[in-house]
Design a protein around this motif. Structure first.
Motif, mmCIF file in Angstrom:
data_model
loop_
_atom_site.group_PDB
_atom_site.id
_atom_site.type_symbol
_atom_site.label_atom_id
_atom_site.label_comp_id
_atom_site.label_asym_id
_atom_site.label_seq_id
_atom_site.Cartn_x
_atom_site.Cartn_y
_atom_site.Cartn_z
ATOM 1 N N ALA A 258 0.825 -1.215 0.000
ATOM 2 C CA ALA A 258 0.000 0.000 0.000
ATOM 3 C C ALA A 258 0.860 1.267 0.000
ATOM 4 C CB ALA A 258 -0.917 -0.001 1.217
ATOM 5 N N ASP A 259 0.250 2.362 -0.444
ATOM 6 C CA ASP A 259 0.893 3.687 -0.461
ATOM 7 C C ASP A 259 2.319 3.668 -0.995
ATOM 8 O OD1 ASP A 259 -1.412 4.728 0.721
ATOM 9 O OD2 ASP A 259 -0.723 4.077 2.699
ATOM 10 N N PRO A 260 2.510 3.271 -2.228
ATOM 11 C CA PRO A 260 3.863 3.194 -2.770
ATOM 12 C C PRO A 260 4.408 4.591 -3.088
ATOM 13 C CG PRO A 260 2.280 2.739 -4.487
ATOM 14 C CD PRO A 260 1.491 2.959 -3.234
ATOM 15 N N VAL A 261 5.724 4.668 -3.270
ATOM 16 C CA VAL A 261 6.354 5.918 -3.691
ATOM 17 C C VAL A 261 5.900 6.222 -5.120
ATOM 18 C CG1 VAL A 261 8.554 7.080 -4.107
ATOM 19 C CG2 VAL A 261 8.365 5.328 -2.313
ATOM 20 N N THR A 262 5.413 7.424 -5.343
ATOM 21 C CA THR A 262 5.067 7.832 -6.704
ATOM 22 C C THR A 262 5.959 9.006 -7.090
ATOM 23 O OG1 THR A 262 3.380 9.369 -5.920
ATOM 24 C CG2 THR A 262 2.647 7.157 -6.464
ATOM 25 N N VAL A 263 6.096 9.245 -8.389
ATOM 26 C CA VAL A 263 6.876 10.401 -8.837
ATOM 27 C C VAL A 263 6.002 11.301 -9.705
ATOM 28 C CG1 VAL A 263 9.129 9.289 -8.668
ATOM 29 C CG2 VAL A 263 7.801 9.072 -10.766
ATOM 30 N N ASP A 264 6.339 12.587 -9.728
ATOM 31 C CA ASP A 264 5.551 13.546 -10.504
ATOM 32 C C ASP A 264 5.968 13.544 -11.962
ATOM 33 O OD1 ASP A 264 4.037 14.339 -8.376
ATOM 34 O OD2 ASP A 264 5.506 15.843 -7.736
ATOM 35 N N LEU A 265 4.988 13.798 -12.798
ATOM 36 C CA LEU A 265 5.182 13.747 -14.247
ATOM 37 C C LEU A 265 6.248 14.735 -14.726
ATOM 38 C CD1 LEU A 265 3.995 12.264 -16.673
ATOM 39 C CD2 LEU A 265 2.210 13.998 -16.804
ATOM 40 N N ASP A 266 6.410 15.877 -14.005
ATOM 41 C CA ASP A 266 7.364 16.885 -14.485
ATOM 42 C C ASP A 266 8.733 16.790 -13.785
ATOM 43 O OD1 ASP A 266 6.579 17.673 -12.047
ATOM 44 O OD2 ASP A 266 5.714 19.606 -12.651
ATOM 45 N N GLN A 271 16.969 13.853 -11.631
ATOM 46 C CA GLN A 271 16.495 13.627 -10.265
ATOM 47 C C GLN A 271 15.885 12.225 -10.117
ATOM 48 O OE1 GLN A 271 13.783 16.746 -9.125
ATOM 49 N NE2 GLN A 271 13.424 15.817 -7.120
ATOM 50 N N PHE A 272 15.144 11.824 -11.124
ATOM 51 C CA PHE A 272 14.506 10.500 -11.116
ATOM 52 C C PHE A 272 15.564 9.399 -10.985
ATOM 53 C CE2 PHE A 272 12.679 6.888 -13.690
ATOM 54 C CZ PHE A 272 11.776 6.487 -12.731
ATOM 55 N N ARG A 273 16.662 9.583 -11.711
ATOM 56 C CA ARG A 273 17.731 8.587 -11.695
ATOM 57 C C ARG A 273 18.333 8.433 -10.290
ATOM 58 N NH1 ARG A 273 21.218 10.679 -16.186
ATOM 59 N NH2 ARG A 273 19.476 10.693 -17.631
ATOM 60 N N GLN A 274 18.345 9.556 -9.544
ATOM 61 C CA GLN A 274 18.964 9.527 -8.214
ATOM 62 C C GLN A 274 18.173 8.683 -7.219
ATOM 63 O OE1 GLN A 274 19.234 13.702 -7.636
ATOM 64 N NE2 GLN A 274 21.201 13.864 -8.695
ATOM 65 N N LEU A 275 16.912 8.401 -7.551
ATOM 66 C CA LEU A 275 16.101 7.539 -6.677
ATOM 67 C C LEU A 275 16.786 6.193 -6.464
ATOM 68 C CD1 LEU A 275 12.410 7.924 -7.886
ATOM 69 C CD2 LEU A 275 13.312 8.450 -5.630
ATOM 70 N N ARG A 276 17.549 5.793 -7.447
ATOM 71 C CA ARG A 276 18.203 4.489 -7.398
ATOM 72 C C ARG A 276 19.097 4.367 -6.164
ATOM 73 N NH1 ARG A 276 20.860 3.944 -12.526
ATOM 74 N NH2 ARG A 276 19.315 2.538 -13.408
ATOM 75 N N PHE A 278 18.694 5.394 -3.142
ATOM 76 C CA PHE A 278 18.113 5.061 -1.832
ATOM 77 C C PHE A 278 16.790 4.302 -1.891
ATOM 78 C CE2 PHE A 278 17.602 9.478 -2.981
ATOM 79 C CZ PHE A 278 16.243 9.721 -2.823
ATOM 80 N N LYS A 279 16.353 3.889 -3.086
ATOM 81 C CA LYS A 279 15.161 3.029 -3.171
ATOM 82 C C LYS A 279 15.481 1.833 -4.076
ATOM 83 C CE LYS A 279 11.803 5.766 -1.350
ATOM 84 N NZ LYS A 279 11.907 5.702 0.110
ATOM 85 N N PRO A 280 14.923 0.659 -3.736
ATOM 86 C CA PRO A 280 15.297 -0.534 -4.491
ATOM 87 C C PRO A 280 14.442 -0.801 -5.745
ATOM 88 C CG PRO A 280 13.959 -1.142 -2.610
ATOM 89 C CD PRO A 280 14.069 0.353 -2.588
ATOM 90 N N HIS A 281 13.457 0.009 -6.020
ATOM 91 C CA HIS A 281 12.488 -0.374 -7.056
ATOM 92 C C HIS A 281 12.995 -0.113 -8.476
ATOM 93 C CE1 HIS A 281 9.958 -0.661 -3.600
ATOM 94 N NE2 HIS A 281 10.031 0.638 -3.379
#
Ligand SMILES: [Zn+2]
Length: 371
Positions: A258-266, A271-276, A278-281
């Protein structure tokens, strides 16, 4: 081991799409060649049952290869008719067929579900061998009745024999063959379905071993391959049945994260790449300014794109599920999908969870006690 996505034929039969698995491209010429090499021997055999053909004419030049190809095509067409028998019977129980697939071990009619009525699986299964048996009689009858001659007679006689063989082979009491399904369904009338599947699975393994030994002793490599397949597939049926028991009565909301991490379209790709870090998804649901699901974005896709580009350039369509949806149905879509996850959305298309293959595996590990 099951046939994968193949080449769809440009037509449907009784409303059902037919596809050819890539392995079929290998097995059709192989069969044609094998039959071509047996034309002489088979014609001699036919003479013993009163069908006298001119062996010399049939084995001259390229003739055996044309006969081999025509016989192989006829054989696979016969397999399709056999599968249509299953599909039509399943339809009478309200179960549709997603696809009929031809692959190197014959045909598979992929039913959307197994009919649940008592004994229904046995009825759906037994119709296949009945259809093949009927085809055998039809071909044999045509051969006698019309006094066919030459190459045409050869092909018809071959199909009469092979359809009889298909009927008998499919009656072997081993899952996933038709005979195994009849056995499981009949057992399930006297006991729980899971117990019936385990017993039918054990019988399948014995039959597979016997078949394999017979194949080795008679140097029939193809039989040995089929025996291996039956051995593994029988076990897979047992696991699948156990999984079905676990899924029964559960909803997507019971198992999803439930309540997964979501990212904004813009969000910028950088920045999106940096999620790697600290998050495993491997991928994330993407939402627009109103919080509505816009799709799914893979971290790996971000690597290939330009740094300044917005996330929207790599967003792909997401497969979705509803929280209240039946788990069994959602898992079927999950298994067939490419992303390995379904985004669970509420009625306003807002993301409320993720159902991944990992969630399902965890559930099975926790619930399905080994037996
Ligand atoms: Zn069948």
């Amino acid at each position: 081991m099951m046939p994968g996505r193949g080449w769809r034929l440009p037509f449907r039969l009784l409303g059902i799409p037919v596809s050819l698995d890539p392995t079929f491209a290998l097995v059709l010429p192989l069969f044609a060649w094998l039959i071509a090499n047996q034309v002489g021997a088979f014609a001699t055999l036919l003479a013993q049952v009163g069908v006298v053909l001119d062996v010399d004419a049939l084995t001259t030049g390229y003739t055996p290869y044309y006969l081999g190809l025509a016989s192989a095509l006829g054989l696979f067409a016969s397999v399709v008719v056999h599968e249509l028998g299953h599909a039509v019977t399943a339809r009478m129980y309200g179960v549709q067929t997603k696809m009929i697939t031809l692959w190197f071990l014959g045909g598979v009619a992929q039913l959307e579900d197994m009919p649940r009525a008592r004994g229904a699986e046995a009825v759906v299964a037994i119709v296949g061998p009945i259809v093949s048996g009927a085809l055998s009689f039809l071909f044999a009858g045509a051969l006698q009745l019309f006094g066919l001659q030459g190459g045409f007679a050869f092909v018809i006689a071959y199909l009469a024999l092979m359809n009889a063989g298909l009927a008998i082979f499919n009656l072997l009491p081993a899952l996933p063959l038709d005979g195994g399904r009849v056995l499981r369904s009949l057992l399930a009338m006297a006991m729980e379905r899971e117990r019936a599947t385990v017993i039918a699975g054990n019988i399948s393994r014995v039959v597979a071993v016997l078949l394999g030994i017979y194949g080795i002793l008679t140097f029939q490599l193809f039989l040995v391959i089929i025996a291996f397949f039956v051995f593994n597939a029988g076990q897979a049926e047992v696991y699948a049945e156990r999984a079905r028991q676990v899924f029964e009565g559960r909803r997507v909301a019971d198992v999803m994260t439930a309540d997964p991490v979501t990212v904004d379209l813009d969000m910028p790709l950088l920045q999106f790449r940096q999620l790697r870090a600290f998050k495993p998804h491997p991928c994330y649901p993407v939402v627009d300014a109103d919080g509505v699901l816009a799709g799914l974005a893979r971290i790996d896709d971000a690597d290939k794109a330009d740094d300044d580009a917005p996330l929207s350039t790599i967003v792909k369509q997401a497969e979705t599920a509803r929280p209240g949806e039946d788990l069994q149905r959602a898992v079927q879509r999950l298994a067939g999908g490419e992303a390995g996850r379904l985004v669970v959305v509420d009625r306003d298309e807002r993301v409320v969870g993720i159902l991944s293959r990992t969630d399902v595996v965890r559930l099975l590990q926790n619930e399905a006690a080994p037996a």
